[in-house]
Motif scaffolding. Structure first.
Motif, PDB file in Angstrom:
ATOM      1  N   LYS A 106     -13.287  -0.772  -3.077  1.00 28.25           N
ATOM      2  CA  LYS A 106     -12.944  -1.223  -1.869  1.00 28.25           C
ATOM      3  C   LYS A 106     -11.570  -0.665  -1.218  1.00 28.25           C
ATOM      4  CE  LYS A 106     -12.452  -5.674  -2.760  1.00 28.25           C
ATOM      5  NZ  LYS A 106     -11.966  -7.098  -3.001  1.00 28.25           N
ATOM      6  N   ASP A 107     -12.017  -1.195  -0.179  1.00 30.81           N
ATOM      7  CA  ASP A 107     -11.000  -0.390   0.923  1.00 30.81           C
ATOM      8  C   ASP A 107      -8.909  -1.269   0.184  1.00 30.81           C
ATOM      9  OD1 ASP A 107     -10.318   1.018   3.022  1.00 30.81           O
ATOM     10  OD2 ASP A 107      -9.039  -1.244   4.088  1.00 30.81           O
ATOM     11  N   GLY A 108      -8.623   0.615   0.398  1.00 29.21           N
ATOM     12  CA  GLY A 108      -7.287   0.151   0.596  1.00 29.21           C
ATOM     13  C   GLY A 108      -6.640   0.174  -1.159  1.00 29.21           C
ATOM     14  N   VAL A 109      -5.297   0.632  -1.673  1.00 31.20           N
ATOM     15  CA  VAL A 109      -4.921  -0.097  -2.504  1.00 31.20           C
ATOM     16  C   VAL A 109      -3.653  -1.314  -2.905  1.00 31.20           C
ATOM     17  CG1 VAL A 109      -5.405   2.207  -3.358  1.00 31.20           C
ATOM     18  CG2 VAL A 109      -3.146   1.848  -2.427  1.00 31.20           C
ATOM     19  N   THR A 110      -3.387  -1.664  -3.837  1.00 30.76           N
ATOM     20  CA  THR A 110      -2.146  -2.536  -4.134  1.00 30.76           C
ATOM     21  C   THR A 110      -0.858  -2.028  -4.926  1.00 30.76           C
ATOM     22  OG1 THR A 110      -3.532  -4.819  -3.893  1.00 30.76           O
ATOM     23  CG2 THR A 110      -1.093  -5.126  -4.474  1.00 30.76           C
ATOM     24  N   VAL A 111      -0.164  -2.239  -4.264  1.00 27.90           N
ATOM     25  CA  VAL A 111       1.288  -1.244  -5.288  1.00 27.90           C
ATOM     26  C   VAL A 111       1.969  -2.377  -4.894  1.00 27.90           C
ATOM     27  CG1 VAL A 111       3.316   0.314  -4.675  1.00 27.90           C
ATOM     28  CG2 VAL A 111       0.602   0.283  -3.522  1.00 27.90           C
ATOM     29  N   ALA A 137       3.639  -4.077  -1.549  1.00 35.34           N
ATOM     30  CA  ALA A 137       2.301  -3.385  -0.180  1.00 35.34           C
ATOM     31  C   ALA A 137       0.377  -3.665  -0.601  1.00 35.34           C
ATOM     32  CB  ALA A 137       3.329  -2.195  -0.054  1.00 35.34           C
ATOM     33  N   LYS A 138       0.102  -4.067   0.669  1.00 37.02           N
ATOM     34  CA  LYS A 138      -1.036  -3.690   0.298  1.00 37.02           C
ATOM     35  C   LYS A 138      -1.511  -2.889   1.065  1.00 37.02           C
ATOM     36  CE  LYS A 138      -5.945  -5.681   0.004  1.00 37.02           C
ATOM     37  NZ  LYS A 138      -6.249  -4.770  -1.232  1.00 37.02           N
ATOM     38  N   TYR A 139      -2.255  -1.836   1.534  1.00 33.05           N
ATOM     39  CA  TYR A 139      -3.006  -0.505   2.484  1.00 33.05           C
ATOM     40  C   TYR A 139      -3.940  -0.402   2.054  1.00 33.05           C
ATOM     41  CZ  TYR A 139       2.171   1.105   1.004  1.00 33.05           C
ATOM     42  OH  TYR A 139       3.025   0.809   0.792  1.00 33.05           O
TER      43      TYR A 139
END
Length: 163
Positions: free
Chosen positions: A92-97, A113-115
């Motif tokens: 899936k697009d991006g990462v969650t931090v 943050a979700k990038y």
């Protein structure tokens, strides 16, 4: 005139040196997670795990920085990447931090943050979409240990993914 300027300087310094904004923190965090793919998996979570609820994808990778691996505290970072398949081929697009930082005031003690893959910020701060699931504990490791299905995260689970 000089007295007025000198009196105004401390007031300017106080307002200019305030707490960082969510945008500034998100930019700083993006830089801190550079190379996250080489971090260690979170304890109790195999390299690629079945997601409990599919929020981040059907399968997830959860990695932690050295601070979190060493017991947590200020500076701890957890990165979650979602995938659509058990092989991790369809990301899936991006990462969650999640970032434990004293630079941001929140009830949980974490900055979220979700990038996108390009570093664009989709969410940051203390969004309801994050805290709604993770508010059960300010200690993310406790959340992992008490999340639905986490007791089943074992060698059996890993062998399911490999078969």
């Amino acid at each position: 005139m000089k007295k007025l300027l000198l009196l105004g300087l401390p007031l300017f310094a106080l307002t200019a040196c305030g707490a960082p904004t969510e945008e500034e923190l998100a930019a700083d965090l993006w830089e801190q997670i550079d190379g996250w793919e080489s971090w260690d998996a979170a304890e109790g979570w195999p390299a690629l795990s079945i997601s409990d609820d599919g929020t981040h994808g059907d399968f997830v990778t959860i990695v932690v920085n050295d601070v979190e691996a060493g017991g947590g505290g200020d500076g701890a970072i957890i990165v979650k990447k979602g995938y659509e398949d058990a092989e991790g081929a369809t990301a899936k697009d991006g990462v969650t931090v999640m970032w434990k930082t004293d630079q941001y005031e929140s009830e949980s003690g974490w900055f979220w943050a979700k990038y996108g893959d390009d570093g664009s910020v989709a969410l940051s701060g203390d969004p309801d979409g994050c805290t709604g699931c993770h508010s059960s504990s300010a200690d993310y490791q406790t959340y992992l240990e008490t999340s639905p299905g986490s007791a089943e995260r074992s060698e059996e689970h890993t062998s399911e993914l490999q078969s």
